[in-house]
Design a protein around this motif. Structure first.
Motif, PDB file in Angstrom:
ATOM      1  N   LEU A 191      41.479 -17.266 137.263  1.00 20.78           N
ATOM      2  CA  LEU A 191      42.402 -18.337 136.650  1.00 20.78           C
ATOM      3  C   LEU A 191      43.120 -17.722 135.660  1.00 20.78           C
ATOM      4  CD1 LEU A 191      40.250 -21.632 136.908  1.00 20.78           C
ATOM      5  CD2 LEU A 191      41.922 -20.939 138.397  1.00 20.78           C
ATOM      6  N   LEU A 192      44.491 -18.487 135.382  1.00 25.23           N
ATOM      7  CA  LEU A 192      45.103 -18.362 134.114  1.00 25.23           C
ATOM      8  C   LEU A 192      45.176 -19.645 133.398  1.00 25.23           C
ATOM      9  CD1 LEU A 192      46.844 -16.175 132.582  1.00 25.23           C
ATOM     10  CD2 LEU A 192      49.160 -17.313 133.683  1.00 25.23           C
ATOM     11  N   ARG A 193      44.659 -19.746 131.969  1.00 25.55           N
ATOM     12  CA  ARG A 193      44.561 -20.730 131.232  1.00 25.55           C
ATOM     13  C   ARG A 193      45.749 -20.968 130.417  1.00 25.55           C
ATOM     14  NH1 ARG A 193      42.415 -22.853 126.321  1.00 25.55           N
ATOM     15  NH2 ARG A 193      41.538 -24.904 126.789  1.00 25.55           N
ATOM     16  N   GLY A 194      46.615 -21.784 130.412  1.00 28.68           N
ATOM     17  CA  GLY A 194      47.900 -21.908 129.392  1.00 28.68           C
ATOM     18  C   GLY A 194      47.405 -22.983 128.341  1.00 28.68           C
ATOM     19  N   GLN A 195      47.717 -22.829 127.169  1.00 27.58           N
ATOM     20  CA  GLN A 195      47.640 -23.418 125.875  1.00 27.58           C
ATOM     21  C   GLN A 195      49.043 -23.558 125.212  1.00 27.58           C
ATOM     22  OE1 GLN A 195      44.025 -21.143 124.383  1.00 27.58           O
ATOM     23  NE2 GLN A 195      43.960 -23.092 123.353  1.00 27.58           N
ATOM     24  N   CYS A 196      49.398 -24.707 124.956  1.00 24.55           N
ATOM     25  CA  CYS A 196      50.726 -24.809 124.082  1.00 24.55           C
ATOM     26  C   CYS A 196      49.977 -25.711 122.960  1.00 24.55           C
ATOM     27  CB  CYS A 196      51.604 -25.829 124.946  1.00 24.55           C
ATOM     28  SG  CYS A 196      52.996 -25.969 124.024  1.00 24.55           S
ATOM     29  N   VAL A 197      50.763 -25.257 121.608  1.00 21.15           N
ATOM     30  CA  VAL A 197      50.148 -25.775 120.510  1.00 21.15           C
ATOM     31  C   VAL A 197      50.174 -27.334 120.507  1.00 21.15           C
ATOM     32  CG1 VAL A 197      52.467 -25.647 119.374  1.00 21.15           C
ATOM     33  CG2 VAL A 197      50.389 -25.671 118.110  1.00 21.15           C
ATOM     34  N   GLY A 198      49.323 -27.825 120.120  1.00 26.04           N
ATOM     35  CA  GLY A 198      48.907 -29.195 120.240  1.00 26.04           C
ATOM     36  C   GLY A 198      49.941 -30.017 118.809  1.00 26.04           C
ATOM     37  N   ALA A 199      49.985 -31.220 119.264  1.00 24.10           N
ATOM     38  CA  ALA A 199      50.560 -32.283 118.455  1.00 24.10           C
ATOM     39  C   ALA A 199      49.872 -32.589 116.976  1.00 24.10           C
ATOM     40  CB  ALA A 199      50.810 -33.540 119.059  1.00 24.10           C
ATOM     41  N   GLU A 200      50.246 -32.676 116.059  1.00 18.12           N
ATOM     42  CA  GLU A 200      49.499 -33.176 114.807  1.00 18.12           C
ATOM     43  C   GLU A 200      48.807 -34.480 115.133  1.00 18.12           C
ATOM     44  OE1 GLU A 200      51.770 -31.371 111.110  1.00 18.12           O
ATOM     45  OE2 GLU A 200      52.475 -33.299 111.621  1.00 18.12           O
ATOM     46  N   VAL A 201      49.552 -35.411 115.751  1.00 20.13           N
ATOM     47  CA  VAL A 201      48.732 -36.683 116.058  1.00 20.13           C
ATOM     48  C   VAL A 201      47.493 -36.436 116.726  1.00 20.13           C
ATOM     49  CG1 VAL A 201      50.937 -37.936 115.930  1.00 20.13           C
ATOM     50  CG2 VAL A 201      50.494 -37.255 117.988  1.00 20.13           C
ATOM     51  N   PHE A 202      47.232 -35.491 117.562  1.00 16.01           N
ATOM     52  CA  PHE A 202      46.096 -35.689 118.183  1.00 16.01           C
ATOM     53  C   PHE A 202      45.182 -34.229 117.385  1.00 16.01           C
ATOM     54  CE2 PHE A 202      49.271 -36.371 121.790  1.00 16.01           C
ATOM     55  CZ  PHE A 202      48.613 -37.642 122.008  1.00 16.01           C
ATOM     56  N   GLY A 203      45.511 -33.760 116.566  1.00 16.59           N
ATOM     57  CA  GLY A 203      44.639 -32.922 115.391  1.00 16.59           C
ATOM     58  C   GLY A 203      45.441 -31.445 115.685  1.00 16.59           C
ATOM     59  N   GLY A 204      46.628 -31.533 116.438  1.00 18.06           N
ATOM     60  CA  GLY A 204      46.951 -30.169 116.540  1.00 18.06           C
ATOM     61  C   GLY A 204      47.758 -29.529 115.382  1.00 18.06           C
ATOM     62  N   ALA A 205      48.559 -28.422 115.788  1.00 16.70           N
ATOM     63  CA  ALA A 205      49.141 -27.757 114.450  1.00 16.70           C
ATOM     64  C   ALA A 205      50.752 -27.722 114.565  1.00 16.70           C
ATOM     65  CB  ALA A 205      48.651 -26.328 114.394  1.00 16.70           C
ATOM     66  N   PHE A 206      51.204 -28.643 115.302  1.00 18.75           N
ATOM     67  CA  PHE A 206      52.736 -28.664 115.335  1.00 18.75           C
ATOM     68  C   PHE A 206      53.206 -30.356 115.543  1.00 18.75           C
ATOM     69  CE2 PHE A 206      56.815 -28.241 116.978  1.00 18.75           C
ATOM     70  CZ  PHE A 206      57.497 -27.315 116.271  1.00 18.75           C
TER      71      PHE A 206
END
Length: 163
Positions: free
Chosen positions: A72-87
Motif C-alpha cells: 500500500l501507499l499511505r498518504g499523510q497530510c499535515v494535521g490541523a491545529e484544532v486536532f493537535g496537528g502542526a498547521f
C-alpha cells in the motif's frame, strides 16, 4: 535528497517526477512534498513554556508525505491545529481536505490520512495507475487547497524530498 521543482516546467512534469519517486520507494521509505514558501503560515510550535505564557508560533509550510507500507501507499497530510496537528487549517480548508479524500485519524496521530489503492491490493506494490491516482490527489490538494491559483501569478511548484 530534494528534487528541485525547477526540473519540472509544469504541473504535469512535476507529477511525473513524483510518480517516479513513489514507484521507486522501498518498504517503509517515504517521499515528502513541501508546499512553496508562499503557503507558509504562523503555527504553534509545541506546548506552552510556562503555565501563563502562550505557545511560541513559527512559520510552517504544509506538507504531504507518501510512505510505502508493504503493498500500500499511505498518504499523510499535515494535521490541523484544532486536532493537535502542526498547521492552522481553516474550517473551509478542512472541509476541502475531506472533499479531496483526506480524513483525520486520531488513531494514527493528528495528521490527515489516505491510502492507495483504496481497496485490497491486486498485486505487488502499487501499479503505475494507482501511483498516478495518488500523485493526482496530492497535486489537486496542493493546487486547490494549499495554494489556490492567483490571477496573473505564476506560483512555484512544491519541493519533492526523498527520505
Amino acid at each position: 535528497m530534494s528534487q528541485d521543482p525547477t526540473d519540472a516546467s509544469s504541473w504535469e512534469a512535476w507529477q511525473e517526477l513524483l510518480v517516479t519517486a513513489v514507484l521507486g520507494l522501498g518498504d517503509g521509505e517515504a517521499v515528502t512534498v513541501e508546499a512553496p514558501q508562499g503557503a507558509a503560515r504562523m503555527a504553534k510550535s509545541g506546548g506552552r513554556r510556562m503555565l501563563f505564557l502562550p505557545a511560541k508560533r513559527v512559520l510552517t509550510r504544509p506538507w504531504v508525505r507518501l510512505t510505502r507500507a508493504e503493498d500500500l501507499l499511505r498518504g499523510q497530510c499535515v494535521g490541523a491545529e484544532v486536532f493537535g496537528g502542526a498547521f492552522p487549517w481553516t474550517a473551509e480548508e478542512h472541509a476541502q481536505l475531506v472533499d479531496h479524500g483526506w480524513h483525520p485519524s486520531l488513531a494514527d496521530g493528528p495528521d490527515y490520512v489516505r491510502f492507495w489503492p483504496d481497496d485490497v491490493p491486486q498485486g505487488p506494490f502499487l501499479p503505475r495507475a494507482d501511483a498516478e491516482r495518488a500523485v493526482e490527489a496530492v497535486a489537486a490538494t496542493l493546487r486547490e487547497v494549499v495554494s489556490p491559483p492567483r490571477p496573473g501569478a505564476e506560483d512555484p511548484l512544491p519541493a519533492i524530498v526523498r527520505g
